[in-house]
Design an enzyme around this catalytic site. Sequence first.
Site, PDB file in Angstrom:
ATOM      1  N   GLY A 106       0.845  -1.188  -0.025  1.00  0.00           N
ATOM      2  CA  GLY A 106      -0.012   0.064  -0.106  1.00  0.00           C
ATOM      3  C   GLY A 106       0.775   1.179  -0.034  1.00  0.00           C
ATOM      4  O   GLY A 106       2.017   1.184   0.511  1.00  0.00           O
ATOM      5  N   CYS A 151       5.365  -0.299   7.429  1.00  0.00           N
ATOM      6  CA  CYS A 151       5.147   1.054   6.581  1.00  0.00           C
ATOM      7  C   CYS A 151       6.412   1.332   5.899  1.00  0.00           C
ATOM      8  O   CYS A 151       7.324   1.393   6.356  1.00  0.00           O
ATOM      9  CB  CYS A 151       4.633   2.173   7.531  1.00  0.00           C
ATOM     10  SG  CYS A 151       3.977   3.648   6.588  1.00  0.00           S
TER      11      CYS A 151
HETATM   12 CO    CO Z   1       2.019   3.400   5.505  1.00  0.00          CO
END
Ligand code: CO
Length: 148
Positions: free
Chosen positions: A46, A89
């Site tokens: 993502g 992330c």
């Molecule tokens: Co992220």
Amino acid sequence: MAKRDIVKDGDPLLRKTSREVTAFDARLGHILDDMVETMVAADGVGLAAPQIGLLRRFAVCQMTSGEIVELINPKLLEGDGRAILNEGCLSVPGKYMQVPRFAHIKLAYQDREGKLVEREFFDFDARVCQHEMDHLDGILFYDKAVKA
Ligand code: CO
């Protein structure tokens, strides 16, 4: 297509609230293509626009099926169930933490042509969407982390 630089944690951009997308033009399509290329090259699932320095409400998400979903101006309509899973992330390299998320969500968003879509997501796919949507409000995954 071209890869973009990924903004890293510590940059104040990642803490800002992004603005709605209003122009569904060729430029938006080019940026989305670049984001997919950048995400895949970085081995992520993502990537949200603020992560490439754009404070606009859109993100790309790779489903467990391999399908790429482009979320533009996404809104959470429903969320239920709770799952806790290790999360990371691309803007926070090397850090992984347990994050609770809805196990099932229903979203309303627009596609790159501006068409309104309503769709349900489950489990890991729902997690990716929620993580990316948080980026649009300046929230990073570790803000929501719990002790394992
Ligand atoms: Co992220």
